[in-house]
Write an enzyme that holds these catalytic residues in place. Structure first.
Site, PDB file in Angstrom:
ATOM      1  CB  SER A   1      -0.900   0.025   1.238  1.00 40.41           C
ATOM      2  OG  SER A   1      -1.575   1.259   1.353  1.00 40.41           O
TER       3      SER A   1
ATOM      4  CE1 TYR B   1      -4.133  -2.243   4.793  1.00 41.24           C
ATOM      5  CE2 TYR B   1      -3.431  -0.011   4.279  1.00 41.24           C
ATOM      6  CZ  TYR B   1      -3.845  -1.262   3.865  1.00 41.24           C
ATOM      7  OH  TYR B   1      -3.961  -1.531   2.521  1.00 41.24           O
TER       8      TYR B   1
END
Length: 246
Positions: A141, A155
């Site tokens: 990501s 995350y």
């Protein structure tokens, strides 16, 4: 020439479903891993079969070693030696500052986003080395470098670890003919944002993206497909950002 056999974890929705559709179009036989939505997984599989490839679905929580082993065993038994792995399964947990997060949510994010890819990469390394090579693509990501402040630093931290896994494993497995790369999406317009509690996030964040819009799942799938293809035969250890410039 036999078709590539590729496992896609978290393949029943969002980016994972788009990856499966693209790979089926490129001629990959597929094993679609999913954690709960069997109907969605079967829809993905039927679409793949309509494209002329073989496809099996396997219910598997990739944070669990036994499920990972069953996923790979089923793929090999039904389709043949696994040549590709896409570690796509991932969770964010609820949005919010780290100080407000629950320990259970933190552990689940690390288990799915990091332990899962580690377990899958370990099994893939063993199987692919035994059959002369293969390719792994981890879904990272853009948050890995942006940090996710106020939203999901846990995350972001898990995805930064995925980047480190990608780089280190590419060096470890190069001698076995196994390429290891990652794709790092930015804001992609999928249902993940609703799941994390903010369905309007892609539209709201568009102004912070140089290209002026959120990405679409097929745009991520195209990057994954290239990294798995012979066109990327000299590419390993790369983290390919697909983030609209963010």
């Amino acid at each position: 020439m036999s078709r590539p056999v590729t496992i896609v974890t978290g393949g029943s929705r969002g980016i994972g479903a788009a990856i499966c559709a693209r790979l089926a179009g490129d001629g990959h036989d597929l094993a679609v891993g999913y954690v709960s939505n069997s109907a969605a997984a079967e829809d993905v599989a039927e679409a793949a079969r309509s494209a002329g490839v073989r496809c099996v679905t396997v219910r598997a929580d990739t944070s669990q070693e036994a499920d990972v082993e069953r996923l790979f065993d089923t793929a090999a038994a039904e389709l043949g030696p696994v040549t590709g792995l896409v570690n796509n399964a991932g969770v964010t947990g609820p949005l919010g500052p780290l100080a407000d997060s629950r320990t259970g949510d933190l552990r689940r994010v690390i288990d799915v986003n990091l332990v899962g890819p580690l377990l899958c990469c370990r099994r893939a390394a063993r199987d692919m080395a035994a059959h002369g090579g293969g390719a792994i693509v981890n879904i990272s990501s853009a948050a890995a470098t942006l940090g996710g402040p106020g939203d999901y630093v846990h995350y972001a931290a898990s995805k930064a670890a995925v980047d480190a896994l990608t780089i280190g494993l590419s060096k470890e497995l190069g001698q076995d003919g196994i390429r290891v790369n990652a794709v790092a999406p930015g804001i992609i317009d999928t249902e993940m944002h609703a799941t994390m509690g903010d369905p309007e996030r892609p539209a709201r964040m568009a102004g912070a993206i140089p290209l002026g819009r959120p990405g679409q799942a097929p745009e991520v799938a195209a990057a994954v497909a290239w990294l798995l293809s012979p066109d990327a035969s000299y590419t390993t250890g790369a983290v390919l950002r697909v983030s609209g410039g963010r």
